[in-house]
Motif scaffolding. Sequence first.
Motif, short mmCIF file in Angstrom:
data_model
loop_
_atom_site.label_atom_id
_atom_site.label_comp_id
_atom_site.label_asym_id
_atom_site.label_seq_id
_atom_site.Cartn_x
_atom_site.Cartn_y
_atom_site.Cartn_z
N LEU A 95 8.88 0.30 -24.01
CA LEU A 95 8.76 1.27 -22.92
C LEU A 95 7.48 1.08 -22.11
N VAL A 96 6.41 0.66 -22.76
CA VAL A 96 5.18 0.46 -21.99
C VAL A 96 5.30 -0.80 -21.12
N ILE A 97 6.06 -1.79 -21.55
CA ILE A 97 6.33 -2.95 -20.69
C ILE A 97 7.16 -2.53 -19.48
N ILE A 98 8.17 -1.71 -19.72
CA ILE A 98 9.00 -1.22 -18.62
C ILE A 98 8.14 -0.43 -17.63
N GLU A 99 7.25 0.39 -18.17
CA GLU A 99 6.40 1.22 -17.31
C GLU A 99 5.43 0.38 -16.48
N GLU A 100 4.90 -0.67 -17.07
CA GLU A 100 3.85 -1.45 -16.41
C GLU A 100 4.38 -2.54 -15.49
N ASP A 101 5.60 -3.01 -15.72
CA ASP A 101 6.12 -4.13 -14.93
C ASP A 101 6.96 -3.59 -13.76
N SER A 102 6.45 -3.81 -12.56
CA SER A 102 7.13 -3.28 -11.37
C SER A 102 8.49 -3.94 -11.14
N ALA A 103 8.78 -5.05 -11.84
CA ALA A 103 10.06 -5.73 -11.65
C ALA A 103 11.24 -4.82 -11.95
N PHE A 104 11.07 -3.89 -12.89
CA PHE A 104 12.19 -3.01 -13.26
C PHE A 104 12.59 -2.11 -12.10
N LEU A 105 11.64 -1.73 -11.28
CA LEU A 105 11.95 -0.96 -10.08
C LEU A 105 12.24 -1.88 -8.90
N ARG A 106 11.50 -2.97 -8.79
CA ARG A 106 11.63 -3.88 -7.64
C ARG A 106 13.05 -4.41 -7.53
N TYR A 107 13.65 -4.77 -8.67
CA TYR A 107 14.98 -5.37 -8.65
C TYR A 107 16.09 -4.38 -8.99
N GLY A 108 15.72 -3.11 -9.17
CA GLY A 108 16.74 -2.08 -9.33
C GLY A 108 17.32 -1.92 -10.71
#
Length: 690
Positions: free
Chosen positions: A620-633
């Motif tokens: 979860l902290v990787i998901i929170e910190e990596d903008s790719a999860f939002l950038r690519y939807g």
Amino acid sequence: MEKEIHLLQFITINSMEKVNFRTHILSEHLQNHRHATTATISASPCFSYVPPEVSERPFSFDVTSMRKLMDGHNFGDRDWLFNLMVQSELFNPRLRGGKIFVMPDYNHSMQQQRKITMKRIEYLLDHGVFKGWLTGKGPESEMKKFALLEVIEIFDYALAVNIGVHFLTWGGAIQFFGTKRHHDKWLSATENYLINGCFAMTELGHGSNVRGIETTATYEANTGEFVINTPCESAQKYWIGGAANHATHAVVFSQLNIDGKNQGIHAFIAQIRDENGNICPNIRIADCGHKIGLNGVDNGRIWFDNLRIPRENLLNSVADVSPDGKYLSAIKDPDQRFAAFMATLASGRVTVTVSAVYSAKVSLAIAIRYALTRRAFSITANGPELLLLDYPSHQRRLLPLLAKTYAMSFAGNYLKLLYIKRSAQLIKTIHVVSSAFKATLTWHNLRILQECREACGGQGMKTENRIGQLKGEYDVQSTFEGDNNVLMQQVSKALLAEYMAAKKRNKPFKELGLEHMNKSCPVIPTQLISSTLRSTQFQNDIFCLRERDLLNRFAAEVSQYQAQGESKESAFVLSYQVAEDLGKAFSDRAILQCAIEAENNVTDASLKSILGLLRSMYVLVIIEEDSAFLRYGYLSTDNAAAVRKEVVKLCGEIRPQALALVSSFGIPDAFLSPIAFDWVAANSWSTIEN
């Protein structure tokens, strides 16, 4: 002159007005808060240190079992070496706060640090630490070597680097590039330090691009010798560990020329000093000078001026040269030949990767123990000051890094086992995984060192408290044994090659962990709740979705550039942003799989419970910190917010286990620092030496 006087008067008056204004504001502030201040400040006894074990015990799980899971192997050998070092004055034992601590004395000059490093190596040699490191056979011997080197790294990374250069790079080159004639002559002598080896690959003008190195080795059939030359200043060998003062022999990487034809990079044995330590003829050596860290390592620069060596000094497991000058190799393709040379260098990358984990463990153990005894501010009138680790913000700084370190520790163990099982079929996998893990784990360690330094406040600045000094010592890891950014690009390039091959053959993926691409694309729930976020199913799905999508995007972008007329290499370079995201996605997913496997191998319910919390925090902290999860939807903004809230909840749940988790690292007290224990006693007047 009159204008200058008026200007000076104006500045003085203006400055006084600012002072009066600030004084007025402070006065108003103090008057308005006088009641609250009076209630909060009261006479209290001096701070009294209370060991964290008093309040944090009993532990909810067995730390010895967790330590065995973390270290993975050779626990008795590790403890034996810890004790061996503590017993010797060579390891600089100091009494601080009623405890003995060992660490290098960084007040020494560069030359003094180098001399004491060699004395420590001699002590370890005399006590049998290196027995079997090159002459031993089988996986058990290799795993023992890894374990003992990890202990040495915990004490002093410069000492470990010196030993690693001698055994893993010089010795490893003899083992893997050489054949029986080299093994018989050099391996036992190396293991017993009858010679001191170094590894001369890097040049002033070429580091990561090994193929571009400029040193030449020309074969002369009439004498049966190779003539090694440094043709220009950019070809000087640079950063060669051991070369400045102590090395007697070097493995020299050079472009092999035979009858005017370049056969590519090959490795040769060259003697650079005689038995009395004098530099050999036709060789020039200079010191690289003082560094920001690792000054116990004598890095040097080497020039070769028509140095002649016998034909037998070519390390010939991959290719050979006959006496009459014929080039012989079972591997006809130059690219495959070069890959065979590079594959055997993975041991250095493996040890760098794992050493980063142990550095992270040291700094986290110190910072978390300190945060469990150091107090600051109270939140109620006349109430006690809070422990640093009881502040949610402090938990958020350290506990996610702790969880990541657990996951990466399991990844390091997996990498060692993968390397031990090496075969021709595993060359590509070892290269890709070691490249990804080396970059990810060393970057992680550097981040931890900075965060822990800050989390310890001013005490983190003191050399004796280790963390600040470790920053300088370990900073080099991001660029040696491969620049991290270059390594990550190599990972993405390998994934792209696997992708293109599978598509071309129209067959399933079967290598590099890409088997998940054979399944249908994961679907992420539209609304994420706590139980979903903590499930291994969701965690696997979200990481596999990211890797799958980024690999597809990378392939499409490279193809698009090629369609516009760019070469394949140019298209790859231009697609660097997606390549960086893809490399990280591969590494994160592979590390998660290591953590899940370690968790699945545990039967103890209490261990399984805490490992589940740590795994969830890691993801979860990787998901929170990596903008790719939002950038690519991959996540909606609402789900991203849910992840952020869950991280805070996990911090609160891991907090009671913090001391047990760092105690499970198995690092003896003597190898931590005074602020990890009674830092009041360690700083008392009675400890000052007159």
